[in-house]
Each structure stands twice: as C-alpha cells, then as structure tokens.
Write a protein that holds these residues in place. Sequence first.
Motif, mmCIF file in Angstrom:
data_model
loop_
_atom_site.group_PDB
_atom_site.id
_atom_site.type_symbol
_atom_site.label_atom_id
_atom_site.label_comp_id
_atom_site.label_asym_id
_atom_site.label_seq_id
_atom_site.Cartn_x
_atom_site.Cartn_y
_atom_site.Cartn_z
ATOM 1 N N PRO A 112 0.824 -1.215 0.000
ATOM 2 C CA PRO A 112 0.000 0.000 0.000
ATOM 3 C C PRO A 112 0.858 1.264 0.000
ATOM 4 O O PRO A 112 1.921 1.295 0.633
ATOM 5 C CB PRO A 112 -0.802 -0.122 1.307
ATOM 6 C CG PRO A 112 -0.839 -1.600 1.591
ATOM 7 C CD PRO A 112 0.483 -2.119 1.118
ATOM 8 N N ASP A 113 0.405 2.284 -0.688
ATOM 9 C CA ASP A 113 1.143 3.549 -0.783
ATOM 10 C C ASP A 113 1.463 4.122 0.599
ATOM 11 O O ASP A 113 2.510 4.745 0.796
ATOM 12 C CB ASP A 113 0.344 4.575 -1.589
ATOM 13 C CG ASP A 113 0.244 4.203 -3.065
ATOM 14 O OD1 ASP A 113 0.989 3.300 -3.507
ATOM 15 O OD2 ASP A 113 -0.582 4.817 -3.774
ATOM 16 N N SER A 114 0.572 3.902 1.536
ATOM 17 C CA SER A 114 0.744 4.477 2.881
ATOM 18 C C SER A 114 1.953 3.891 3.615
ATOM 19 O O SER A 114 2.415 4.467 4.612
ATOM 20 C CB SER A 114 -0.517 4.233 3.720
ATOM 21 O OG SER A 114 -0.769 2.842 3.872
ATOM 22 N N LEU A 115 2.471 2.761 3.112
ATOM 23 C CA LEU A 115 3.619 2.118 3.761
ATOM 24 C C LEU A 115 4.946 2.399 3.053
ATOM 25 O O LEU A 115 6.003 2.038 3.572
ATOM 26 C CB LEU A 115 3.402 0.603 3.820
ATOM 27 C CG LEU A 115 2.230 0.082 4.618
ATOM 28 C CD1 LEU A 115 2.168 -1.444 4.528
ATOM 29 C CD2 LEU A 115 2.321 0.513 6.079
ATOM 30 N N ASN A 171 1.461 -1.250 12.201
ATOM 31 C CA ASN A 171 0.703 -0.457 11.227
ATOM 32 C C ASN A 171 0.094 -1.337 10.137
ATOM 33 O O ASN A 171 -1.028 -1.089 9.684
ATOM 34 C CB ASN A 171 1.613 0.592 10.588
ATOM 35 C CG ASN A 171 1.998 1.699 11.549
ATOM 36 O OD1 ASN A 171 1.333 1.914 12.559
ATOM 37 N ND2 ASN A 171 3.082 2.407 11.255
ATOM 38 N N VAL A 172 0.835 -2.345 9.736
ATOM 39 C CA VAL A 172 0.332 -3.267 8.708
ATOM 40 C C VAL A 172 -0.952 -3.936 9.175
ATOM 41 O O VAL A 172 -1.939 -4.021 8.423
ATOM 42 C CB VAL A 172 1.394 -4.332 8.359
ATOM 43 C CG1 VAL A 172 0.767 -5.495 7.584
ATOM 44 C CG2 VAL A 172 2.521 -3.712 7.534
ATOM 45 N N ASN A 174 -3.030 -2.913 11.243
ATOM 46 C CA ASN A 174 -4.121 -1.965 11.450
ATOM 47 C C ASN A 174 -4.764 -1.541 10.132
ATOM 48 O O ASN A 174 -5.776 -0.833 10.131
ATOM 49 C CB ASN A 174 -3.618 -0.716 12.183
ATOM 50 C CG ASN A 174 -3.397 -0.972 13.667
ATOM 51 O OD1 ASN A 174 -4.053 -1.828 14.261
ATOM 52 N ND2 ASN A 174 -2.474 -0.245 14.264
ATOM 53 N N LEU A 175 -4.176 -1.970 9.025
ATOM 54 C CA LEU A 175 -4.705 -1.606 7.712
ATOM 55 C C LEU A 175 -5.922 -2.453 7.354
ATOM 56 O O LEU A 175 -6.059 -3.601 7.798
ATOM 57 C CB LEU A 175 -3.631 -1.801 6.636
ATOM 58 C CG LEU A 175 -2.430 -0.856 6.664
ATOM 59 C CD1 LEU A 175 -1.408 -1.280 5.600
ATOM 60 C CD2 LEU A 175 -2.865 0.589 6.418
ATOM 61 N N ASP A 176 -6.781 -1.893 6.535
ATOM 62 C CA ASP A 176 -7.965 -2.609 6.053
ATOM 63 C C ASP A 176 -7.612 -3.325 4.747
ATOM 64 O O ASP A 176 -8.003 -2.910 3.648
ATOM 65 C CB ASP A 176 -9.119 -1.625 5.828
ATOM 66 C CG ASP A 176 -10.408 -2.335 5.432
ATOM 67 O OD1 ASP A 176 -10.517 -3.558 5.704
ATOM 68 O OD2 ASP A 176 -11.285 -1.672 4.839
ATOM 69 N N ILE A 177 -6.821 -4.396 4.895
ATOM 70 C CA ILE A 177 -6.400 -5.204 3.746
ATOM 71 C C ILE A 177 -6.567 -6.675 4.108
ATOM 72 O O ILE A 177 -6.763 -7.020 5.278
ATOM 73 C CB ILE A 177 -4.931 -4.923 3.338
ATOM 74 C CG1 ILE A 177 -4.004 -5.160 4.532
ATOM 75 C CG2 ILE A 177 -4.776 -3.511 2.800
ATOM 76 C CD1 ILE A 177 -2.519 -4.970 4.216
ATOM 77 N N LYS A 182 -1.375 -9.048 4.766
ATOM 78 C CA LYS A 182 -0.748 -8.623 6.023
ATOM 79 C C LYS A 182 0.397 -9.571 6.400
ATOM 80 O O LYS A 182 1.472 -9.123 6.819
ATOM 81 C CB LYS A 182 -1.786 -8.587 7.150
ATOM 82 C CG LYS A 182 -2.818 -7.482 7.024
ATOM 83 C CD LYS A 182 -3.796 -7.518 8.189
ATOM 84 C CE LYS A 182 -4.840 -6.412 8.056
ATOM 85 N NZ LYS A 182 -5.793 -6.413 9.182
#
Length: 215
Positions: A112-115, A171-172, A174-177, A182
């Motif tokens: 994900p871009d956020s990571l 953080n991983v 906590n992601l909606d994936i 994960k």
Amino acid sequence: MMFKHVRRREHKVYLLFNEHLNTVGECLAKFKEMTINYLNNNPLHEENALDVHKLESKADTIRRNIEKEIHGGAFLPFLREDYIEIAERIDKIADKAEAVVDFYMLVRPQIPDSLHDAIKELTDRTIVGLPHLKNMFDLLDVDMTKVVDEAVKVNIIESEVDQLERELIKNVFNLDIDLALKIILRELIRNIADISDLIQNASDRIEILTVKYRV
C-alpha cells in the motif's frame, strides 16, 4: 622466512576482507536502489535485482578465497576459526539482501502507498551499520578501544531497526487489507530488518576477536 610467509598471507587476507566488505556494501546499495524502484513501480528494479545477485555471488567467491588463505596458514591457529567465522557472517549479510530481493521478485507483494515511506526508511536504516562494521575490521590492528566504540554504534542502529520493525508491523495489521497480504508484508518487513541483525552478529564476532588479541 616462514614468519614472513605467514605475514604475507595475513596481509592478503586483510586485503580480501576489505574487498569482501566493499562488495557487500555495493550489494546493500543495490538492494536499497532495487527497493526504491520497486516501490516506485520503476522497471529498473529488475536490473537492480540482477545486480544484487551478481554482487552476492562475487562476495561468496571472495569469502572462499579468504578461507583458502586462512587454511593455507594465515594467522595463529587459535585465531583462524574467528576470522573464518567473521567472513561467513559478513557473507550472510549479502545472502539476506539477495533473499529479500528474491522475495520481491517472486512474491511481488502489493505494498500500500501508505507504507512506502516507512519501508524505505526501514531499508535505509537496516543497512547503515555496515560502514561501522568495516571500521571495526580496519581498526583491529590500530585501536581496540575504537573497535568497541564502533560496535556500540552497530548495536544502537540494530535497536532502532527493531523499533521501526515493530511499529511497521503494527501499522500493517491496522490496515484494512486482506489477512494474507498482512502476513506477506510482515514477512517482508522481518526479512529487511534481519539485515541489521546480521551486521550486529558479525560485529559481535569481531568483538570476540579483540578479546583474544588482548590475551
């Protein structure tokens, strides 16, 4: 005459260690470049991956040459095992970089871009201990106290990487994936962070050697 022969072998081993550490350093630099290009979806990451493989292979060849010289009579017998172990631990650093590159290329994780920034930071931080490791080896014949000082820096970096690893994995999850992604990302993060562990392992072995030199 025999002593001069041994000293020549030891000098050659030191030169090989310097080449080994430089090659591993190049390997880590290409590993970092590959990671950045992969995250940026730059096709150059495939070329970077090949470079990592080539440099890992080169490092492995240098390690074998080091061991050949040591078995040929370099160093006092009670020191030879330590030098061989140090060479093997240094080589494992390049092995791990290659393993992470293989993970990227085979699994092709969708990160994900956020990571992206956090992955880049972890990658950058996990390899910065290598110059200190090289300094430790260079200082063996110069100043044992400074060897220990460099080891402390390696340990601090490794602790920082551990903290980054824990935060990133948290953080991983906590992601909606998907859970499967994960788990894949957790594996990737752990493998990246392992590089700093391996640098610390080599550092620890050099510290053991300094103790023997003091005896």
